[in-house]
Write a protein that holds these residues in place. Structure first.
Motif, mmCIF file in Angstrom:
data_model
loop_
_atom_site.group_PDB
_atom_site.id
_atom_site.type_symbol
_atom_site.label_atom_id
_atom_site.label_comp_id
_atom_site.label_asym_id
_atom_site.label_seq_id
_atom_site.Cartn_x
_atom_site.Cartn_y
_atom_site.Cartn_z
ATOM 1 N N UNK A 23 0.120 -13.084 -10.015
ATOM 2 C CA UNK A 23 -1.130 -12.631 -9.414
ATOM 3 C C UNK A 23 -0.898 -11.269 -8.783
ATOM 4 N N UNK A 24 -1.962 -10.696 -8.261
ATOM 5 C CA UNK A 24 -1.807 -9.486 -7.463
ATOM 6 C C UNK A 24 -1.278 -9.887 -6.093
ATOM 7 N N UNK A 25 -0.860 -8.934 -5.300
ATOM 8 C CA UNK A 25 -0.275 -9.223 -3.990
ATOM 9 C C UNK A 25 -1.290 -9.766 -2.993
ATOM 10 N N UNK A 26 -2.592 -9.703 -3.318
ATOM 11 C CA UNK A 26 -3.622 -10.200 -2.399
ATOM 12 C C UNK A 26 -4.567 -11.209 -3.056
ATOM 13 N N UNK A 27 -4.192 -11.769 -4.186
ATOM 14 C CA UNK A 27 -5.092 -12.658 -4.934
ATOM 15 C C UNK A 27 -5.158 -14.080 -4.386
ATOM 16 N N UNK B 216 3.592 -11.141 -1.698
ATOM 17 C CA UNK B 216 2.608 -10.703 -0.715
ATOM 18 C C UNK B 216 3.159 -10.629 0.688
ATOM 19 N N UNK B 217 2.249 -10.373 1.637
ATOM 20 C CA UNK B 217 2.621 -10.150 3.029
ATOM 21 C C UNK B 217 2.605 -11.423 3.872
ATOM 22 N N UNK B 218 2.086 -12.535 3.340
ATOM 23 C CA UNK B 218 2.022 -13.794 4.085
ATOM 24 C C UNK B 218 2.804 -14.879 3.349
ATOM 25 N N UNK B 219 3.129 -15.953 4.085
ATOM 26 C CA UNK B 219 3.829 -17.076 3.460
ATOM 27 C C UNK B 219 2.992 -17.655 2.328
ATOM 28 N N UNK B 220 3.669 -18.227 1.334
ATOM 29 C CA UNK B 220 3.022 -18.812 0.166
ATOM 30 C C UNK B 220 3.337 -20.293 0.110
ATOM 31 N N UNK C 30 -2.176 -18.027 6.462
ATOM 32 C CA UNK C 30 -2.522 -17.014 7.442
ATOM 33 C C UNK C 30 -3.130 -15.752 6.852
ATOM 34 N N UNK C 31 -3.384 -15.715 5.581
ATOM 35 C CA UNK C 31 -3.965 -14.545 4.929
ATOM 36 C C UNK C 31 -3.637 -14.539 3.452
#
Length: 134
Positions: A27-31, A55-59, A104-105
């Motif tokens: 995916x994209x980093x914000x998908x 991405x910037x948040x936990x997955x 969280x995002x």
């Protein structure tokens, strides 16, 4: 003498003794959002999966939608966010789908999987007798 050979199934040991066919998606980093899970369905049963958080948040990663959206004690695992890409261990698991959810995002993922020749697989859920999946 029959010419009907048995089809490969999830109990066929030979399907898991050989190397898998590669499957890669992402995916994209914000998908991946924090409210609606993303489902990845595989064309065949997997031998293993390897997830990277881009991405910037936990997955959150789970094998059912309920498992990935539940509470802290849910049936999922976390691939943490980091300054670079954080990678899960290579997990030797048979499955036909994986669910992702941000914590969280928004966040994103890549997944590398090894595919077998097995197409049919039981639905993983607690109601089917699979404890620990959601």
């Amino acid at each position: 003498m029959s010419i009907s050979y048995p089809r490969p199934h999830h109990g066929s040991a030979s399907e898991y003794q050989v190397h898998g066919f590669p499957y890669v998606t992402g995916s994209t980093a914000t998908e991946v959002g924090a409210s609606t899970p993303i489902k990845v369905s595989f064309p065949f049963v997997t031998q293993f999966i390897h997830v990277t958080n881009i991405g910037a948040n936990d997955l959150y990663v789970g094998f059912t939608e309920n498992g990935v959206t539940g509470t802290v004690t849910a049936n999922r695992f976390v691939v943490p966010a980091s300054a670079g890409s954080e990678v899960s261990p290579c997990i030797p698991v048979k499955c036909k789908e994986v669910f992702f959810l941000g914590n969280g995002g928004t966040t994103g993922f890549t997944i590398v999987a090894g595919m077998t020749n097995v197409k049919e697989f039981p639905v993983l859920s607690g109601s089917n007798g699979f404890d620990g999946v959601g």
